[in-house]
Every structure is written in C-alpha cells, then in structure tokens.
Design a protein around this motif. Sequence first.
Motif, PDB file in Angstrom:
ATOM      1  N   GLU A  74       0.864  -1.184   0.000  1.00  0.00           N
ATOM      2  CA  GLU A  74       0.000   0.000   0.000  1.00  0.00           C
ATOM      3  C   GLU A  74       0.903   1.237   0.000  1.00  0.00           C
ATOM      4  O   GLU A  74       1.668   1.460   0.933  1.00  0.00           O
ATOM      5  N   LEU A  75       0.816   2.031  -1.041  1.00  0.00           N
ATOM      6  CA  LEU A  75       1.749   3.147  -1.213  1.00  0.00           C
ATOM      7  C   LEU A  75       1.202   4.478  -0.707  1.00  0.00           C
ATOM      8  O   LEU A  75       1.961   5.448  -0.604  1.00  0.00           O
ATOM      9  N   GLU A  76      -0.103   4.543  -0.388  1.00  0.00           N
ATOM     10  CA  GLU A  76      -0.710   5.830  -0.036  1.00  0.00           C
ATOM     11  C   GLU A  76      -0.069   6.468   1.193  1.00  0.00           C
ATOM     12  O   GLU A  76       0.104   7.692   1.254  1.00  0.00           O
ATOM     13  N   SER A  77       0.287   5.640   2.174  1.00  0.00           N
ATOM     14  CA  SER A  77       0.820   6.196   3.424  1.00  0.00           C
ATOM     15  C   SER A  77       2.347   6.294   3.436  1.00  0.00           C
ATOM     16  O   SER A  77       2.930   6.741   4.427  1.00  0.00           O
ATOM     17  N   ALA A  78       3.009   5.883   2.351  1.00  0.00           N
ATOM     18  CA  ALA A  78       4.476   5.912   2.320  1.00  0.00           C
ATOM     19  C   ALA A  78       4.984   7.345   2.191  1.00  0.00           C
ATOM     20  O   ALA A  78       4.405   8.171   1.463  1.00  0.00           O
ATOM     21  N   ILE A  79       6.066   7.638   2.881  1.00  0.00           N
ATOM     22  CA  ILE A  79       6.695   8.959   2.833  1.00  0.00           C
ATOM     23  C   ILE A  79       7.592   9.030   1.605  1.00  0.00           C
ATOM     24  O   ILE A  79       8.461   8.169   1.409  1.00  0.00           O
ATOM     25  N   ALA A  80       7.383  10.049   0.768  1.00  0.00           N
ATOM     26  CA  ALA A  80       8.136  10.166  -0.480  1.00  0.00           C
ATOM     27  C   ALA A  80       9.543  10.684  -0.216  1.00  0.00           C
ATOM     28  O   ALA A  80       9.760  11.617   0.570  1.00  0.00           O
ATOM     29  N   ARG A  81      10.506  10.044  -0.851  1.00  0.00           N
ATOM     30  CA  ARG A  81      11.901  10.461  -0.780  1.00  0.00           C
ATOM     31  C   ARG A  81      12.532  10.314  -2.173  1.00  0.00           C
ATOM     32  O   ARG A  81      12.040   9.572  -3.022  1.00  0.00           O
ATOM     33  N   SER A  82      13.626  11.030  -2.378  1.00  0.00           N
ATOM     34  CA  SER A  82      14.390  10.930  -3.614  1.00  0.00           C
ATOM     35  C   SER A  82      15.725  10.268  -3.318  1.00  0.00           C
ATOM     36  O   SER A  82      16.065  10.017  -2.150  1.00  0.00           O
ATOM     37  N   LEU A  83      16.484   9.983  -4.374  1.00  0.00           N
ATOM     38  CA  LEU A  83      17.820   9.415  -4.172  1.00  0.00           C
ATOM     39  C   LEU A  83      18.657  10.335  -3.305  1.00  0.00           C
ATOM     40  O   LEU A  83      18.576  11.562  -3.403  1.00  0.00           O
ATOM     41  N   ASN A  84      19.458   9.727  -2.427  1.00  0.00           N
ATOM     42  CA  ASN A  84      20.376  10.421  -1.523  1.00  0.00           C
ATOM     43  C   ASN A  84      19.663  11.188  -0.410  1.00  0.00           C
ATOM     44  O   ASN A  84      20.320  11.907   0.346  1.00  0.00           O
ATOM     45  N   GLU A  85      18.345  11.044  -0.275  1.00  0.00           N
ATOM     46  CA  GLU A  85      17.632  11.604   0.868  1.00  0.00           C
ATOM     47  C   GLU A  85      17.505  10.536   1.952  1.00  0.00           C
ATOM     48  O   GLU A  85      17.208   9.366   1.663  1.00  0.00           O
ATOM     49  N   THR A  86      17.701  10.944   3.205  1.00  0.00           N
ATOM     50  CA  THR A  86      17.710   9.994   4.316  1.00  0.00           C
ATOM     51  C   THR A  86      16.296   9.584   4.724  1.00  0.00           C
ATOM     52  O   THR A  86      15.402  10.426   4.837  1.00  0.00           O
ATOM     53  N   CYS A  87      16.118   8.298   4.945  1.00  0.00           N
ATOM     54  CA  CYS A  87      14.873   7.762   5.496  1.00  0.00           C
ATOM     55  C   CYS A  87      15.157   7.357   6.939  1.00  0.00           C
ATOM     56  O   CYS A  87      15.950   6.437   7.178  1.00  0.00           O
ATOM     57  N   LEU A  96      15.586   5.059  15.443  1.00  0.00           N
ATOM     58  CA  LEU A  96      16.240   3.752  15.495  1.00  0.00           C
ATOM     59  C   LEU A  96      17.415   3.650  14.518  1.00  0.00           C
ATOM     60  O   LEU A  96      18.523   3.300  14.911  1.00  0.00           O
ATOM     61  N   TYR A  97      17.175   3.949  13.258  1.00  0.00           N
ATOM     62  CA  TYR A  97      18.243   3.851  12.250  1.00  0.00           C
ATOM     63  C   TYR A  97      17.830   4.613  10.998  1.00  0.00           C
ATOM     64  O   TYR A  97      16.662   4.987  10.829  1.00  0.00           O
ATOM     65  N   THR A  98      18.778   4.840  10.127  1.00  0.00           N
ATOM     66  CA  THR A  98      18.508   5.537   8.876  1.00  0.00           C
ATOM     67  C   THR A  98      18.923   4.673   7.694  1.00  0.00           C
ATOM     68  O   THR A  98      19.815   3.828   7.804  1.00  0.00           O
ATOM     69  N   VAL A  99      18.249   4.892   6.561  1.00  0.00           N
ATOM     70  CA  VAL A  99      18.579   4.223   5.305  1.00  0.00           C
ATOM     71  C   VAL A  99      18.597   5.275   4.206  1.00  0.00           C
ATOM     72  O   VAL A  99      17.698   6.125   4.133  1.00  0.00           O
ATOM     73  N   THR A 100      19.601   5.228   3.348  1.00  0.00           N
ATOM     74  CA  THR A 100      19.708   6.171   2.233  1.00  0.00           C
ATOM     75  C   THR A 100      19.997   5.396   0.952  1.00  0.00           C
ATOM     76  O   THR A 100      20.986   4.650   0.890  1.00  0.00           O
ATOM     77  N   ILE A 101      19.132   5.556  -0.056  1.00  0.00           N
ATOM     78  CA  ILE A 101      19.376   4.964  -1.371  1.00  0.00           C
ATOM     79  C   ILE A 101      20.314   5.899  -2.128  1.00  0.00           C
ATOM     80  O   ILE A 101      19.971   7.052  -2.404  1.00  0.00           O
ATOM     81  N   THR A 102      21.480   5.407  -2.465  1.00  0.00           N
ATOM     82  CA  THR A 102      22.492   6.268  -3.096  1.00  0.00           C
ATOM     83  C   THR A 102      22.629   6.053  -4.601  1.00  0.00           C
ATOM     84  O   THR A 102      23.252   6.876  -5.283  1.00  0.00           O
ATOM     85  N   GLY A 103      22.080   4.977  -5.129  1.00  0.00           N
ATOM     86  CA  GLY A 103      22.215   4.742  -6.566  1.00  0.00           C
ATOM     87  C   GLY A 103      21.249   3.693  -7.082  1.00  0.00           C
ATOM     88  O   GLY A 103      20.992   2.686  -6.405  1.00  0.00           O
ATOM     89  N   VAL A 104      20.714   3.934  -8.288  1.00  0.00           N
ATOM     90  CA  VAL A 104      19.865   2.969  -8.986  1.00  0.00           C
ATOM     91  C   VAL A 104      20.289   2.984 -10.450  1.00  0.00           C
ATOM     92  O   VAL A 104      20.181   4.013 -11.121  1.00  0.00           O
ATOM     93  N   SER A 105      20.759   1.860 -10.958  1.00  0.00           N
ATOM     94  CA  SER A 105      21.267   1.814 -12.334  1.00  0.00           C
ATOM     95  C   SER A 105      21.192   0.388 -12.869  1.00  0.00           C
ATOM     96  O   SER A 105      21.068  -0.572 -12.104  1.00  0.00           O
TER      97      SER A 105
END
Length: 211
Positions: A74-87, A96-105
Amino acid sequence: MKKRFIYPVIAALCLTALAAGGCSKEETVTGSSSASSASAGKNPSSTPAATPEASPTEDPSTMGEGAAPTDMPELESAIARSLNETCEFTKDGQSLYTVTITGVSFTDRRAVVDTEEPEKILLVTYTYQSLTDDPVLVDDMSFRCIINDTEVAPPYYLTDQVMPELSVRDQPVTAELAYNVPANTEKAALYLTNTSNPEGDSFLVTASSIQ
C-alpha cells in the motif's frame, strides 16, 4: 527241535528291538520339533521389526531467513523520498536507524550460473546506520522494487554482490540489491519498511531516471 525253537525267539527279539528303536526315534523327532518351536517363540529375531514412521519432509520455504517480499504494498501512506535523501525509522518517538538509497542503475553483472536469463538487472546501492546501542541489519527483506508503477520485481543475486552487515551506532554500512526487471523498465521506486515494526513508517524512494 532246538533250531525250530531258537528261530521264533530271535524273530521276537528283533521285532521288539525294532519297535523300541522306532518309538525312541519318534520321541526324539517330536522332542526336537517341540524344542524348535519353543526356541522359535523365544527368539527375538523371529518377531517382525517395527517399521519406523517416516518423518515429514521439511517445507523448504521454512528454511533460512525467508524470501524477500514480492507483493504490491500500500503506497498511499508511504513517505516520499528521492535518491540520496535519508529515510529515518522511528518507534514510539525514538530514532532507530537511517537508510539512504544512493544509486539505482542497470548493470551487466550476473550470477555465476545464470538460469533466469534476465532481460535487465537493476542494481541498487544503499547505506544504513544504527542510531542506538542496538545493532541493525537492513537486508533485502526491508525492500520492494516497484517497476513502472505496475509490478514488484523479483530479487536477483549477483556473484560479487556487496552483502549487508551489522551496523552499530554511528557506523554506516554500504550494501547492494539487485533485481530482475523487464527490458522496458523506465522507472523504479524502492519501498522501504522496518520489518520488526511493520505498522511504523514506510518510505518510497523514486529514481526518476535510470542509467
């Protein structure tokens, strides 16, 4: 007269001896048969061995840590982020912790024995780190890769893939994910959840362009 008298006596003695020998032999045979029957009754090896019950076959899906999810979330409640933005994942107001997507290729890297024959492989690079004294492991169970807004891509495992490790406080870890995607893939989004707190925050990191 003496000879005629001796012959019947000898014949009688022979018949008596034969009769006695026959009885003795019969008793011996009967006794042996009875002993054999008794022995057979006492011999444990004559008792049929109990057939062991077959143990149930273990379900392969219950082995290991499980498979990465491939259902559409279910995507409606998901918080939108872009590449290199911290979740940043929290629980009860605590970070608790952070996750950052740094690359998609796309990548030409493959598995050693490639039986899937994928059209394309999407490579995702990410970093994560614990913000508490509890170590954190963020693996493929925390991600779903959504292709062209329509389907969840199955995971793919590269020969030289950088695998996740435990992260302790303030020590980031970099890891990789790979997905089997169709040739017409133009858009990809990574849906992130905390597997230990599925009711908590979720994030949707979108890659607007894939090289």
